[in-house]
Motif scaffolding. Structure first.
Motif, PDB file in Angstrom:
ATOM      1  N   TRP A 185     -20.485  15.685  25.577  1.00 23.32           N
ATOM      2  CA  TRP A 185     -21.800  15.097  25.341  1.00 23.32           C
ATOM      3  C   TRP A 185     -21.764  13.625  24.935  1.00 23.32           C
ATOM      4  N   PRO A 186     -20.733  13.108  24.255  1.00 24.08           N
ATOM      5  CA  PRO A 186     -20.758  11.669  23.934  1.00 24.08           C
ATOM      6  C   PRO A 186     -20.836  10.789  25.178  1.00 24.08           C
ATOM      7  N   ASP A 187     -20.049  11.140  26.211  1.00 20.74           N
ATOM      8  CA  ASP A 187     -20.094  10.364  27.443  1.00 20.74           C
ATOM      9  C   ASP A 187     -21.450  10.501  28.116  1.00 20.74           C
ATOM     10  N   TRP A 188     -22.029  11.723  28.067  1.00 24.27           N
ATOM     11  CA  TRP A 188     -23.338  11.965  28.683  1.00 24.27           C
ATOM     12  C   TRP A 188     -24.391  11.123  27.972  1.00 24.27           C
ATOM     13  N   TYR A 189     -24.365  11.138  26.624  1.00 26.27           N
ATOM     14  CA  TYR A 189     -25.307  10.333  25.844  1.00 26.27           C
ATOM     15  C   TYR A 189     -25.174   8.850  26.203  1.00 26.27           C
ATOM     16  N   ALA A 190     -23.932   8.373  26.264  1.00 31.69           N
ATOM     17  CA  ALA A 190     -23.704   6.956  26.537  1.00 31.69           C
ATOM     18  C   ALA A 190     -24.271   6.558  27.893  1.00 31.69           C
ATOM     19  N   THR A 191     -24.026   7.403  28.896  1.00 34.85           N
ATOM     20  CA  THR A 191     -24.540   7.118  30.231  1.00 34.85           C
ATOM     21  C   THR A 191     -26.066   7.113  30.237  1.00 34.85           C
ATOM     22  N   TYR A 192     -26.643   8.055  29.515  1.00 37.76           N
ATOM     23  CA  TYR A 192     -28.108   8.147  29.447  1.00 37.76           C
ATOM     24  C   TYR A 192     -28.704   6.904  28.774  1.00 37.76           C
ATOM     25  N   LEU A 193     -28.121   6.486  27.654  1.00 34.72           N
ATOM     26  CA  LEU A 193     -28.639   5.332  26.922  1.00 34.72           C
ATOM     27  C   LEU A 193     -28.568   4.066  27.764  1.00 34.72           C
ATOM     28  N   VAL A 194     -27.462   3.881  28.474  1.00 39.35           N
ATOM     29  CA  VAL A 194     -27.322   2.703  29.331  1.00 39.35           C
ATOM     30  C   VAL A 194     -28.324   2.755  30.483  1.00 39.35           C
ATOM     31  N   SER A 195     -28.517   3.937  31.070  1.00 42.68           N
ATOM     32  CA  SER A 195     -29.432   4.054  32.209  1.00 42.68           C
ATOM     33  C   SER A 195     -30.864   3.728  31.814  1.00 42.68           C
ATOM     34  N   GLU A 196     -31.264   4.093  30.590  1.00 35.45           N
ATOM     35  CA  GLU A 196     -32.611   3.775  30.132  1.00 35.45           C
ATOM     36  C   GLU A 196     -32.866   2.275  30.136  1.00 35.45           C
ATOM     37  N   GLN A 197     -31.908   1.522  29.670  1.00 34.25           N
ATOM     38  CA  GLN A 197     -32.114   0.082  29.551  1.00 34.25           C
ATOM     39  C   GLN A 197     -31.854  -0.667  30.834  1.00 34.25           C
ATOM     40  N   SER A 198     -30.967  -0.165  31.674  1.00 36.91           N
ATOM     41  CA  SER A 198     -30.631  -0.875  32.895  1.00 36.91           C
ATOM     42  C   SER A 198     -31.498  -0.480  34.077  1.00 36.91           C
ATOM     43  N   GLY A 199     -32.231   0.637  33.945  1.00 34.46           N
ATOM     44  CA  GLY A 199     -33.038   1.112  35.056  1.00 34.46           C
ATOM     45  C   GLY A 199     -32.254   1.932  36.064  1.00 34.46           C
ATOM     46  N   ALA A 200     -31.012   2.284  35.725  1.00 32.10           N
ATOM     47  CA  ALA A 200     -30.198   3.103  36.616  1.00 32.10           C
ATOM     48  C   ALA A 200     -30.656   4.570  36.570  1.00 32.10           C
ATOM     49  N   THR A 201     -30.195   5.355  37.543  1.00 29.25           N
ATOM     50  CA  THR A 201     -30.550   6.755  37.581  1.00 29.25           C
ATOM     51  C   THR A 201     -29.875   7.489  36.414  1.00 29.25           C
ATOM     52  N   PRO A 202     -30.630   8.205  35.588  1.00 28.64           N
ATOM     53  CA  PRO A 202     -30.028   8.897  34.444  1.00 28.64           C
ATOM     54  C   PRO A 202     -29.155  10.051  34.896  1.00 28.64           C
ATOM     55  N   PRO A 203     -28.234  10.494  34.073  1.00 32.24           N
ATOM     56  CA  PRO A 203     -27.384  11.632  34.438  1.00 32.24           C
ATOM     57  C   PRO A 203     -28.209  12.910  34.554  1.00 32.24           C
ATOM     58  N   GLU A 204     -27.775  13.801  35.414  1.00 38.83           N
ATOM     59  CA  GLU A 204     -28.483  15.071  35.600  1.00 38.83           C
ATOM     60  C   GLU A 204     -28.088  16.068  34.511  1.00 38.83           C
TER      61      GLU A 204
END
Length: 209
Positions: free
Chosen positions: A190-209
């Motif tokens: 989950w730490p990696d999942w959280y990190a990817t999600y947080l970055v996607s929110e700010q960058s506009g990238a597709t969030p993790p599924e």
């Protein structure tokens, strides 16, 4: 003959679009400096140290400040409009109202015009509320939790305050819970999942599924 401006060899000329430029201060026109000062102090914004004749406030978590003073601008008092970004429009409005600020009701933008209440899907950029300072300068609060693609350069993620980060972590926790429900198993990574999600929110990238 030397090349004219805009012509000739530009190999040594820095590209304008590569300059590191940040908006530092917005000047707003007010008629009564002391009255305006009391109002912005009531918002809880930080009063900064400045040279004489200048009053500067910085909202909590903001990289841009607001200035006013008797000799700073010839614009008509009350003619300014600016946007404030918040992560929870209802919570932000409630906090300001409790501090005695007259804030309009929360509304959201639709193809048919404004509609009462926050956006049912809580989409970013859609839910808003406005308030005005004593001169009538307008501040429009806009709820943004996920940026449009390309708004954050290089995928750099940052948070202006602990409260912003806490709100982002709560959104990540809720989304991660849905992720585990979909997969039917506990996600130990989950730490990696959280990190990817947080970055996607700010960058506009597709969030993790």
């Amino acid at each position: 003959m030397s090349p004219k401006a805009g012509q000739g060899d530009t190999s040594a000329t820095p590209r304008v679009d590569s300059l590191d430029v940040k908006v530092e201060v917005i000047v707003i026109p007010v008629s009564d400096v002391e009255h305006a000062k009391r109002f912005y102090q009531g918002l809880g914004w930080r009063l900064d140290q400045t040279p004489p004749g200048i009053v500067q406030f910085t909202p909590h978590g903001s990289g841009c400040s607001v200035q006013f003073g008797a000799q700073l601008t010839s614009a008509t008092p009350g003619s300014a409009t600016a946007y404030l970004v918040v992560s929870d429009i209802q919570a932000a409005r409630d906090a300001l109202v409790s501090a005695g600020v007259d804030v309009g009701g929360v509304f959201h933008v639709t193809p048919d015009g404004p509609a009462d209440g926050p956006d049912p899907q809580r989409r970013s950029y859609v839910s808003r509320a406005t308030f005005r300072d004593p001169d009538g300068n307008t501040w429009l609060m806009q709820e943004i939790t996920t940026r449009l693609p390309g708004r954050v350069e290089g995928g750099v993620t940052s948070y202006g305050s602990a409260s912003d980060l806490a709100s982002a972590l709560r959104r990540a926790a809720a989304a991660h819970g849905q992720h585990e429900e979909r997969t039917g198993e506990r996600d130990d990574n989950w730490p990696d999942w959280y990190a990817t999600y947080l970055v996607s929110e700010q960058s506009g990238a597709t969030p993790p599924e």
